[in-house]
Structures are given as structure tokens and as C-alpha cells.
Design an enzyme around this catalytic site. Structure first.
Site, short mmCIF file in Angstrom:
data_model
loop_
_atom_site.label_atom_id
_atom_site.label_comp_id
_atom_site.label_asym_id
_atom_site.label_seq_id
_atom_site.Cartn_x
_atom_site.Cartn_y
_atom_site.Cartn_z
N ARG A 160 0.86 -1.03 0.01
CA ARG A 160 -0.01 0.08 0.01
C ARG A 160 0.79 1.34 -0.08
NH1 ARG A 160 -2.65 3.57 3.69
NH2 ARG A 160 -4.74 3.98 3.07
N SER A 202 -12.88 -4.10 1.76
CA SER A 202 -12.95 -3.41 2.93
C SER A 202 -14.26 -3.12 3.12
CB SER A 202 -12.28 -2.04 2.79
OG SER A 202 -10.99 -1.95 2.86
N LYS A 244 -5.47 5.72 10.52
CA LYS A 244 -6.78 6.44 10.41
C LYS A 244 -7.68 6.69 11.44
CE LYS A 244 -7.06 4.12 5.75
NZ LYS A 244 -8.14 3.30 4.85
#
Length: 214
Positions: free
Chosen positions: A47, A116, A146
Site C-alpha cells: 500500500r 474493505s 486512520k
């Protein structure tokens, strides 16, 4: 070491972290992934929202090869076309990405297609019908990656375990100190970023989580 593309999706799932300003992306991603794999990670996700083009593809190729040397699998965040081009083990899709059925068509029946589902069960049921390999719920705990993310908690893992017949992943704020709660709730995979990458000894942190699945 041989990687079995049909092996059950179970164990530690490491996601490469954001690269600090001024750091070398290749060295950063490879070092973190190597530590996680030595500690027993069975799945890694590349990622990187900043890299693009040939630099991103080159690192992705190295990570796939590295994972395979450890008998693990490597998937790509968001980019199904890149995953197909470099023969990665699959892709992870978010809310704004294509339907998992399209990724499945492009990548083939043995590819890992993760989705997700945040803190909602209904999208997970839809993803399962569309051919997802696993669904991910989060956050499990307060997440430094996050901080604004919706809270799901281990209780949603329990609900999903009762409703779904595919591997379930917990993500968000998971560390060696709280991972056992997520595994006990029924998670097949625990996805970890800073719980490993920011640990004083990333390999040891990875191993603590991996042993929960023994």
C-alpha cells in the site's frame, strides 16, 4: 519456498506503512515486509498512495518475490491492473474501487480479492456474493493510521462470523497486546500496520501476533 495459492487465508496480515518524508520508499517497504515475514506473516499488502509508475511497479514486484520466498502471499492495494501485470497474488479493494467480481474476472479463480467493509455487515454480504476471498472490518481499536475511521470493534467480527462463510479480517489499531481479542472474536486474519512497523522490534511484534494462530 513454494506459495500455495489455495491455502486458507489465516494468520498475520501485514500492510506496508506510509513512507516517512525523506525516506527511501523501496528500502522502507522491503525492510518492514521482511521483518513481518520473518515474524510469520502469511499475507502482505503493498500500500503506497504516493508512488506511481515504474517506481511503484518495481517495488511491488520485489515485494511479491520476497513474500514468495517466505511461502506467503502478496497483494496490491486498489490496483487490479498492476496486480495482474506483475502476477501478484491478488488485490485489496476499498469503497470506491471496482466490484470484486471484475477483479476476480481479471485475476482468476485462485487470486486473493479482499474487500474493505468498514463497520457494516451488508457490504460484506454483497462482497461475498460477488466473489470476494475475504472481507475486512475496522477499525477494531483506535487507529493511528486512520484516526477518523468508523469504529467496528471485535463484536462486529463475532456477528460476521455467524453470518458469513468466508475468511474475515479485523483491521485498525491492532497491536501484539490486543490482537488476541480479535482472534478470539473469530477473525481469520488480523491486519496490522503500525503495530509492527512502529514497534521497537518489528519481527518480534509480528511473531507475537502470528503465534496466536498456532
Amino acid at each position: 519456498m513454494t506459495t500455495d495459492s489455495r491455502a486458507p487465508l489465516r494468520g498475520l496480515y501485514f500492510i506496508t506503512p506510509a513512507v516517512p518524508e525523506g525516506a527511501d520508499p523501496r528500502a522502507t517497504h522491503l525492510a518492514h515486509a521482511e521483518a513481518a515475514l520473518r515474524g510469520g506473516a502469511r499475507l502482505i499488502q503493498f500500500r503506497d498512495k504516493e508512488l506511481a509508475g515504474k517506481a511503484r511497479e518495481a517495488i511491488a514486484r520485489e515485494l511479491v518475490a520476497l513474500a514468495h520466498t517466505h511461502g506467503a502471499r502478496c497483494i496490491i492495494n486498489d490496483d487490479t491492473e498492476l496486480a495482474a501485470r506483475i502476477q501478484a497474488d491478488g488485490v485489496h479493494l476499498g469503497r470506491d474501487d471496482p466490484d470484486p467480481s471484475a477483479a476476480r474476472t481479471l485475476l482468476g479463480p485462485d487470486a486473493v480479492v479482499g474487500v474493505s467493509c468498514y463497520n457494516e455487515l451488508a457490504p460484506a454480504e454483497a462482497a461475498a456474493r460477488a466473489g470476494a476471498s475475504y472481507v475486512a472490518f475496522g477499525t477494531m481499536f483506535a487507529s493511528p493510521t486512520k484516526p477518523e475511521a468508523a469504529f467496528a470493534g471485535p463484536e462486529l467480527i463475532r456477528q460476521a462470523r455467524a453470518a458469513l462463510d468466508l475468511p474475515i479480517c479485523g483491521i485498525g489499531g491492532i497491536t501484539p497486546d490486543n490482537a488476541a481479542e480479535v482472534v478470539a472474536a473469530g477473525a481469520d486474519l488480523v491486519a496490522v500496520i503500525q503495530g509492527i512497523s512502529a514497534a521497537p522490534d518489528p519481527e518480534a511484534a509480528a511473531r507475537r501476533i502470528s503465534t496466536l494462530f498456532d
